[in-house]
Design a protein around this motif. Structure first.
Motif, PDB file in Angstrom:
ATOM      1  N   TRP A 148       3.067   1.814   9.595  1.00 36.47           N
ATOM      2  CA  TRP A 148       4.446   1.376   9.372  1.00 36.47           C
ATOM      3  C   TRP A 148       4.820   1.287   7.895  1.00 36.47           C
ATOM      4  CZ3 TRP A 148       8.618   0.023  12.692  1.00 36.47           C
ATOM      5  CH2 TRP A 148       8.405   0.419  14.012  1.00 36.47           C
ATOM      6  N   LYS A 149       3.877   1.523   7.015  1.00 36.67           N
ATOM      7  CA  LYS A 149       4.248   1.719   5.611  1.00 36.67           C
ATOM      8  C   LYS A 149       5.089   2.985   5.462  1.00 36.67           C
ATOM      9  CE  LYS A 149       0.172  -0.443   3.492  1.00 36.67           C
ATOM     10  NZ  LYS A 149      -1.001  -0.200   2.596  1.00 36.67           N
ATOM     11  N   HIS A 150       4.983   3.880   6.447  1.00 35.78           N
ATOM     12  CA  HIS A 150       5.703   5.148   6.427  1.00 35.78           C
ATOM     13  C   HIS A 150       7.037   5.089   7.160  1.00 35.78           C
ATOM     14  CE1 HIS A 150       2.422   7.228   4.456  1.00 35.78           C
ATOM     15  NE2 HIS A 150       1.602   6.576   5.257  1.00 35.78           N
ATOM     16  N   ASP A 151       7.464   3.879   7.539  1.00 30.72           N
ATOM     17  CA  ASP A 151       8.811   3.668   8.059  1.00 30.72           C
ATOM     18  C   ASP A 151       9.773   3.796   6.875  1.00 30.72           C
ATOM     19  OD1 ASP A 151      11.213   2.669   8.983  1.00 30.72           O
ATOM     20  OD2 ASP A 151      10.469   0.639   9.325  1.00 30.72           O
ATOM     21  N   ASP A 159       3.612  -3.947   3.290  1.00 31.27           N
ATOM     22  CA  ASP A 159       2.270  -3.657   3.818  1.00 31.27           C
ATOM     23  C   ASP A 159       2.293  -3.159   5.254  1.00 31.27           C
ATOM     24  OD1 ASP A 159       2.950  -5.958   5.161  1.00 31.27           O
ATOM     25  OD2 ASP A 159       1.257  -7.161   4.450  1.00 31.27           O
ATOM     26  N   GLY A 160       3.482  -2.867   5.793  1.00 32.54           N
ATOM     27  CA  GLY A 160       3.595  -2.351   7.145  1.00 32.54           C
ATOM     28  C   GLY A 160       3.795  -3.412   8.209  1.00 32.54           C
ATOM     29  N   SER A 173      -4.010  11.419  12.284  1.00 32.45           N
ATOM     30  CA  SER A 173      -4.474  11.101  11.001  1.00 32.45           C
ATOM     31  C   SER A 173      -3.384  10.365  10.524  1.00 32.45           C
ATOM     32  CB  SER A 173      -4.747  12.334  10.257  1.00 32.45           C
ATOM     33  OG  SER A 173      -4.178  12.681   9.170  1.00 32.45           O
ATOM     34  N   ARG A 174      -2.805   9.971  11.282  1.00 35.49           N
ATOM     35  CA  ARG A 174      -1.545   9.417  11.339  1.00 35.49           C
ATOM     36  C   ARG A 174      -1.033   9.046  10.055  1.00 35.49           C
ATOM     37  NH1 ARG A 174       0.203   5.615  15.771  1.00 35.49           N
ATOM     38  NH2 ARG A 174       2.264   6.020  15.565  1.00 35.49           N
ATOM     39  N   HIS A 175      -0.917   9.882   9.247  1.00 35.64           N
ATOM     40  CA  HIS A 175      -0.244   9.524   8.062  1.00 35.64           C
ATOM     41  C   HIS A 175       1.064   9.097   8.576  1.00 35.64           C
ATOM     42  CE1 HIS A 175      -1.474   9.769   4.140  1.00 35.64           C
ATOM     43  NE2 HIS A 175      -0.797  10.667   3.750  1.00 35.64           N
ATOM     44  N   ARG A 176       1.286   9.120   9.390  1.00 28.82           N
ATOM     45  CA  ARG A 176       2.228   8.778  10.402  1.00 28.82           C
ATOM     46  C   ARG A 176       1.999   9.774  11.308  1.00 28.82           C
ATOM     47  NH1 ARG A 176       4.563   7.219  14.569  1.00 28.82           N
ATOM     48  NH2 ARG A 176       6.658   7.177  14.690  1.00 28.82           N
ATOM     49  N   TRP A 177       1.318   9.717  10.331  1.00 32.59           N
ATOM     50  CA  TRP A 177       0.446   9.246   9.253  1.00 32.59           C
ATOM     51  C   TRP A 177       0.320  10.001   8.014  1.00 32.59           C
ATOM     52  CZ3 TRP A 177      -3.966  10.021  12.381  1.00 32.59           C
ATOM     53  CH2 TRP A 177      -4.138   8.922  13.177  1.00 32.59           C
ATOM     54  N   ILE A 178       0.545  10.699   7.275  1.00 33.75           N
ATOM     55  CA  ILE A 178       1.730  11.525   7.531  1.00 33.75           C
ATOM     56  C   ILE A 178       1.243  12.752   8.258  1.00 33.75           C
ATOM     57  CG2 ILE A 178       3.482  12.823   6.359  1.00 33.75           C
ATOM     58  CD1 ILE A 178       3.282  10.771   4.207  1.00 33.75           C
ATOM     59  N   ARG A 179       1.748  13.054   9.417  1.00 34.65           N
ATOM     60  CA  ARG A 179       1.139  14.047  10.255  1.00 34.65           C
ATOM     61  C   ARG A 179       0.982  15.406   9.624  1.00 34.65           C
ATOM     62  NH1 ARG A 179       3.466  10.972  12.116  1.00 34.65           N
ATOM     63  NH2 ARG A 179       3.826   9.987  14.018  1.00 34.65           N
ATOM     64  N   THR A 217      10.830  -4.612   2.488  1.00 32.60           N
ATOM     65  CA  THR A 217      11.215  -3.243   2.132  1.00 32.60           C
ATOM     66  C   THR A 217      12.443  -2.758   2.877  1.00 32.60           C
ATOM     67  OG1 THR A 217       8.888  -2.780   1.708  1.00 32.60           O
ATOM     68  CG2 THR A 217      10.345  -0.886   1.933  1.00 32.60           C
ATOM     69  N   LEU A 218      12.517  -3.029   4.183  1.00 30.40           N
ATOM     70  CA  LEU A 218      13.651  -2.574   4.991  1.00 30.40           C
ATOM     71  C   LEU A 218      14.128  -3.706   5.886  1.00 30.40           C
ATOM     72  CD1 LEU A 218      12.446   0.967   6.172  1.00 30.40           C
ATOM     73  CD2 LEU A 218      14.163   0.481   4.426  1.00 30.40           C
TER      74      LEU A 218
END
Length: 668
Positions: A617-620, A590-591, A4-10, A569-570
């Motif tokens: 990759w927004k969650h990087d 936007d990832g 659900s990959r919130h990383r998705w967040i898992r 962002t990074l």
């Protein structure tokens, strides 16, 4: 798979979990409490029902299976058993096993319906209920909210079931799931290694594409195919919880039926090795319990995968994958209409694929590396498998101490050769002000951590950091931009530590409060890493060359202020394009992930797209690049995700991420 990959967040339950596999805890983690809002869910410590391999306990009965399912067509052949197919005139089944017609006679509808999934638990002798595919089982506690459920559908020709004699001979008949994979010989079917062991010792053994319950072998929609040979890694151990469970795959060579070779009749999936653990796949299998699958039709579940910590295996979460699904394909780029795609795993692995102390909605599959490629090559060529293989070597993924909940508090990362060893180490600034050095071992892993500073109020104010050899000593230094705009250089951190004032590059000021991202690299012709790229809050991008103790050197504007680069962002930098000069890598809001190769004082380099915009990759949350594998190039990308999972992509290129390795496993 689903991730659900919130990383998705898992929020997915993690099978064996870190506690079972013992990833350890960080020695300096006491001062890094996880935010209360992100505390991991409590995982039940109750064990699953006894038994081997995959699940034995079903979820509540599903809705009745529809007569038609989008993307699947019910075969039009009659359910009435037909006469046995004629004996093939070419590629005959070996004479030391039953002929095709003998198998069709042996495998009646009742024998197949009474078959017990190989991975089901033993049935007590006192059990009065039928123990075949229509048998029920006890209830279990519900899965976490949001866990997907599979879809019952009519199946695809290239996916089916193996049926074979139970052990000891005369015992219950058993079955597993399998899928046809493309080879020049057109006669190879993939399944799990523990299914292969059962097939290997059986007398009567067939593969039934698109199996239909209630029909005998002679009445199946695509016919049946007798198994003539098994190809397995001799190092595999049945339902192992050790590293050799990575080898839980097997290939069956099957003889033709009256319609031809199996691949000509059914089509095939493409056997596809992979080095990563994160994929979007559709998992297919034939669960056998009545509460889950009263009509014994296949189920499929689109999911995203992550790594089973400590193993070369993927994991996914989906309800309903109980006994019988072992060997089922994990298909990437799946076409739901015709069933085609790339098979990158099969249900199996640790303890036969699940049903250990894990929750029964967690399923595993081996990742196909070199060992799997070699086995596939042997099967495709009909070669004997060598039995003198060296001891199996596990994945060797490097691990950082601590859990994902701890690493959510790793605020800032910087990499460099802080100890003058010829390869990189990593410095982490934690949310409570603690600063830690993780010495690289030069092989993609880390030696025990070293605390540079305990938690403190000063370093809570560090806003962005980077590492370079600004003092020219062949030992990397740490550059820090503080919340008030001050910039400080700490030379030779590995030998001198951080418990000192450092060199003030600039006093507190309003301008440098807007230095949103800073990253060091070698963008000019200097021998040392003495250049600094700054992304300002208004989108301007500046390169400072020949930065040294007390000086920012010469300033070069790469981009004037603009709205586009405000979304950078990074930033990180490394030798991704393979030459002596470094590239600038950018993760956008936007990832999207891009590399700018050939960035120099003349301007920003050419853009190479690594990843298109995406939610993952927004969650990087933090990233850094170092030479952690000792290849002499700063090209190993480390990502700390928003849920604390931390990943290394070794040997990353200008347009492609490198091989993926887990440093910190996701929270279960």
């Amino acid at each position: 798979m689903l991730r659900s990959r919130h990383r998705w967040i898992r929020v997915l339950a993690l099978g064996v979990g870190v506690g079972v596999l013992g990833t350890g805890t960080a020695s300096a983690a006491a001062g890094r409490p996880a935010p209360a809002s992100s505390a991991p869910p409590t995982v039940s410590t109750s064990t699953a029902a006894p038994g081997i391999g995959h699940r034995a306990l079903p979820k509540p009965p599903p809705p009745s299976v529809p007569s038609t399912v989008a993307g699947a067509v019910e075969p039009t052949d009659s359910a009435t058993p037909s006469a046995p197919s004629a004996e093939p005139t070419s590629s005959p089944f070996p004479s030391d096993g039953p002929s095709l017609s003998e198998e069709e006679t042996y495998w009646t509808a009742d024998r197949m319906d009474d078959a017990v999934p190989l991975d089901s638990p033993p049935v007590p002798a006192s059990a009065a209920v039928k123990h075949g595919i229509r048998a029920g089982a006890a209830a279990h506690r519900p899965p976490p909210a949001g866990t997907p459920a599979p879809e019952h559908f009519l199946g695809h020709p290239m996916v089916g079931t193996f049926f074979f004699d139970g052990q000891p001979l005369g015992g219950p008949k058993t079955y597993c799931t399998g899928s046809v994979v493309h080879t020049a010989a057109k006669d190879i079917v993939l399944t799990a290694g523990h299914c292969g062991l059962g097939l290997k010792s059986a007398t009567h053994r067939i593969f039934v594409p698109r199996y239909r319950s209630g029909r005998p072998a002679a009445g199946q929609p695509d016919g049946v195919f007798p198994v003539s040979q098994l190809y397995m890694d001799p190092r595999y151990e049945r339902n192992s919880k050790k590293a050799v469970s990575d080898l839980d795959l097997a290939f069956a060579q099957v003889g033709p039926n009256g319609r031809g070779k199996v691949e000509d009749v059914t089509g095939a999936l493409t056997f596809t090795p992979t080095s990563g653990y994160r994929h979007k796949v559709t998992v297919i299998g034939y669960p056998g319990d009545a509460g889950v699958n009263p009509d014994h039709v296949p189920v499929r579940c689109p999911v995203s995968t992550s790594q089973l910590p400590g193993f070369r295996q993927m994991r996914m979460t989906c309800t309903g994958f109980y006994g019988g699904v072992s060997g089922g394909p994990w298909i990437e780029d799946y076409n739901s209409t015709d069933g085609t795609g790339k098979v990158i795993g099969n249900t199996g692995g640790y303890n036969g694929g699940g049903n250990d102390a894990n929750d029964d909605w967690v399923t595993y599959a081996p990742v196909y590396g070199k060992d799997a490629q070699d086995l596939f090559a042997d099967a495709a060529a009909h070669r004997k498998v060598a039995d003198d293989k060296p001891p199996y070597r596990p994945s060797g993924d490097p691990w950082l101490p601590g859990t994902a909940a701890t690493w959510q508090n790793a605020g800032l990362l910087a990499s460099g050769d802080f100890r003058r060893t010829g390869h990189s180490d990593m410095i982490v600034v934690w949310s409570d002000g603690e600063v830690t050095l993780y010495p690289g071992d030069g092989h993609g892993g880390y030696d025990p951590e070293r605390q540079l500073l305990p938690g403190n109020s000063t370093w809570k104010n560090a806003k962005t950091i980077t590492a370079g050899d600004f003092t020219g000593s062949d030992q990397f230094d740490l550059l820090v931009r503080w919340v008030d705009g001050e910039v400080t250089l700490y030379g030779d951190v590995g030998s001198k530590g951080l418990d000192r004032p450092g060199t003030q590059m600039i006093k507190p000021n309003d301008l440098w409060k807007n230095a949103t991202q800073i990253v060091a690299g070698r963008f000019a012709a200097a021998r040392y890493v003495t250049d600094l790229v700054v992304r300002w809050s208004d989108g301007e991008l500046t390169l400072y060359t020949s930065v040294g103790a007390g000086t920012f050197g010469q300033e070069h504007q790469l981009k004037p202020k603009n709205d586009t680069w405000r979304k950078a962002t990074l930033l990180t930098a490394g030798e991704f394009s393979g030459d002596q000069k470094w590239d600038l890598m950018v993760r956008w809001a936007d990832g999207e992930l891009d590399d700018y190769a050939g960035t120099t004082t003349s301007g920003l380099g050419g853009e190479h797209r690594i990843l298109n915009p995406n939610g993952l990759w927004k969650h990087d949350a933090a990233m850094t690049t170092g030479d952690f594998t000792g290849n002499g190039r700063t090209d190993d990308l480390v990502i700390r995700w928003s849920d604390g999972e931390t990943t290394m992509y070794t040997d990353t290129l200008a347009d492609q991420l490198g091989a993926e390795h887990t440093l910190v496993a996701p929270t279960s």
